[in-house]
Design a protein around this motif. Sequence first.
Motif, short mmCIF file in Angstrom:
data_model
loop_
_atom_site.label_atom_id
_atom_site.label_comp_id
_atom_site.label_asym_id
_atom_site.label_seq_id
_atom_site.Cartn_x
_atom_site.Cartn_y
_atom_site.Cartn_z
N ILE A 63 0.85 -1.20 0.00
CA ILE A 63 0.00 0.00 0.00
C ILE A 63 0.88 1.24 0.00
CG2 ILE A 63 -1.68 1.36 1.33
CD1 ILE A 63 -2.64 -1.29 2.58
N PHE A 112 -2.01 -1.05 -3.76
CA PHE A 112 -3.09 -0.06 -3.66
C PHE A 112 -2.48 1.30 -3.35
CE2 PHE A 112 -4.85 -4.14 -2.75
CZ PHE A 112 -6.05 -4.13 -3.44
N TYR A 118 -3.61 4.63 -1.98
CA TYR A 118 -4.77 5.20 -1.27
C TYR A 118 -4.59 6.70 -1.10
CZ TYR A 118 -8.55 5.38 2.23
OH TYR A 118 -9.71 5.65 2.93
N VAL A 176 -7.14 4.01 -4.97
CA VAL A 176 -8.34 4.05 -4.13
C VAL A 176 -8.50 5.46 -3.58
CG1 VAL A 176 -9.52 3.07 -2.13
CG2 VAL A 176 -7.94 1.65 -3.47
N CYS A 196 -8.19 7.06 8.69
CA CYS A 196 -7.86 6.13 7.61
C CYS A 196 -6.41 6.23 7.16
CB CYS A 196 -8.80 6.32 6.43
SG CYS A 196 -10.42 5.62 6.76
N SER A 198 -10.62 0.24 5.31
CA SER A 198 -11.26 1.10 4.32
C SER A 198 -11.18 0.50 2.92
CB SER A 198 -10.61 2.48 4.38
OG SER A 198 -11.21 3.36 3.47
N ILE A 199 -10.01 -0.01 2.56
CA ILE A 199 -9.86 -0.66 1.25
C ILE A 199 -10.78 -1.88 1.15
CG2 ILE A 199 -8.27 -2.03 -0.19
CD1 ILE A 199 -6.04 -0.17 0.60
N GLU A 200 -10.94 -2.56 2.27
CA GLU A 200 -11.82 -3.74 2.27
C GLU A 200 -13.30 -3.37 2.24
OE1 GLU A 200 -10.84 -6.47 5.42
OE2 GLU A 200 -8.72 -6.53 4.86
N LEU A 233 -4.08 -6.70 4.66
CA LEU A 233 -5.26 -6.70 3.78
C LEU A 233 -5.78 -8.12 3.58
CD1 LEU A 233 -4.45 -4.28 0.83
CD2 LEU A 233 -6.45 -4.20 2.34
N ASP A 245 -12.42 -4.57 -9.56
CA ASP A 245 -11.62 -3.91 -8.52
C ASP A 245 -11.64 -4.73 -7.24
OD1 ASP A 245 -11.35 -1.91 -10.32
OD2 ASP A 245 -12.61 -0.45 -9.27
N ALA A 259 -10.93 -3.04 -4.28
CA ALA A 259 -11.51 -2.07 -3.35
C ALA A 259 -12.77 -1.49 -3.97
CB ALA A 259 -10.49 -0.97 -3.05
#
Lengths: 404, 150
Positions: A70, A111, A113, A154, A162, A171-173, A191, B15, B17
Amino acid sequence: MILLNDARNIEDYLENGGFKALRRALEFEQDEIISEVESAGLVGRGGAAFPTGLKMKFVKNEKNTPKYIIANADEGEPGTFKDRGLMEKNPYQILEGMIISAYAVGAKKGFFYIRYEYREIAEKIKNKVKELHRLGILGNNIYGSKFSFDIEVVLGAGAYICGEATALMESIEGKRGYPRIKPPHSTQRGLWGKPTLTNNVETLANIPVIINMGGEKYHKLGKEGCSGPQLFSISGFVKRPGIYEYILGEKTIGEAIELAGGVDGNFKGVMLGGGASGYILNRDYLDMPLCFSDAKKRGVALGTGDIIVLNESVRIWDMLLNIAKFFEHESCGQCFPCRYGTRRMREIIEKIVNGKGTSEDIKKLNATARAMKIASLCPLGKSAMTAYESAMKNFHDELMEVIK
Amino acid sequence: MEDKVVEIIEKHRKDDAKLLAILHDVQDEFGYIPEDAIKVIARELKMKKGEIYDTASFYSFFRFKPEGQHEVLVCDCIVCHIKGAEDIIKRLEEEFKVTMGETTKDGKYTFKMVKGLGHCEKSPVMMVDGKLYGNLTPERAVEILRRCEQ
Ligand SMILES: Cc1cc2nc3c(=O)[nH]c(=O)nc-3n(C[C@H](O)[C@H](O)[C@H](O)COP(=O)(O)O)c2cc1C
Ligand code: SF4
Ligand code: FES
């Protein structure tokens, strides 16, 4: 400049040696990359100053797959805007660092974010990810190697908490951003329960630099206890507020203020290391070098690398009230000491600002601070009173003057 | 509405997410997240409606009812605060006859106080429909908003 170069387009980035580090890294063993990062002495720029190489090693050594990485661009700490500047000016260096790190730990998916307030930047990063796919720098068999990697951008939706690594994972989940109870650490179970490496975007931008110059040489940038370049967000009452890049340990707080044009008005103090969770300091700290170990020696921390300059127009209780409101609003509410403590802190400080503070209130504040530090589940609750406690030390007379 | 929501969900099927991405797109499409959209998302993602609402309501930028034409975010975090955000907020509240968090009677503006826009080198700042305005004075803030009316 090592980080804040202006390379907004891929042509500019490639022209200045962009992705050379990635091509090189792909010929290294994973452990070789990690040992370069370790010998460089790089520590995280997201606030906690954790050794980056060590964190990579934890994730690399996990057997469980798939692994994730991430890039943390949530940048919610008030007074901090350096990640924004870096993403605007030099986004590819972050992406390159992310790809190299993913290769080093064995992650196939990453990811990126980004906080909602930086929505425009998120759109740009998305386009750059697509562009790198077209160029074969992301996707299957990067540069013809066996390594494949993809990035999903994301967009957050407005929650300071967050930015905390495990809340970010929730949050990603697709859940509320509640920090998780540790252990297990997210390097082990992050994750979707899988090993996950989380790094701040500025930390990641250092990785290509380390691969290009070698860990040993990078380590020599700086001094004992801190190495490499760091971005500083300088704001408040200075004549030229902005993002400044310095080699750690080379400048003192006072010098950094002068280089930002000097104080606008009469100097009073600074807030260092985070505009909410940082320290309120007086002029005694002006000669402190911007270096992790010097900060530690004096009982403070560089945190997210921001310096908010205060002049005589700033009243410390008023500032503390603003900070208390921030925490009351941003406490995720999951655990009682923080949910209740942040409200109580705001109530008491509000009373003091209204001229009704008594010595009893100070005792209550101190007790609240202690309780929150001991019993809060995550660093938000633990650090919510840092500003108050440091102000009590450094601006004691001003604070006590209004107490009956 | 259903078709549109399904189309958005399909766009994010691959995706990892998903949920935040879907909610953002739904909000962009309708200006808020309608109850009916939550129903469709729940059905398609095989989640409970309550779960989706539970997640969405945690985040301060998701909204569940229509708002004004223009979204005005005024920063009152530490740097903006010491540089005069309070005066700006007071002036805007007087001028537009609202308190922060409300929408003007004519439905033109929704005002929100936010904690840190990340542009502290230009404090005090506000964001109008995603565009940032810095180094504000109370007068300039009013002027900028009056200009969006034309
Ligand atoms: C309340 C809270 C908010 C945080 N916000 C951020 C953030 O916005 N960006 C960030 O990089 N790290 C943030 N962190 C730190 C992360 O938890 C984590 O330590 C960091 O992303 C790790 O990256 P690094 O080692 O490169 O610094 C936050 C931590 C806490 C407790
Ligand atoms: S300390 Fe505060 S922010 Fe952290 S988990 Fe507890 S309530 Fe949430
Ligand atoms: S405090 Fe308002 S933008 Fe940073």
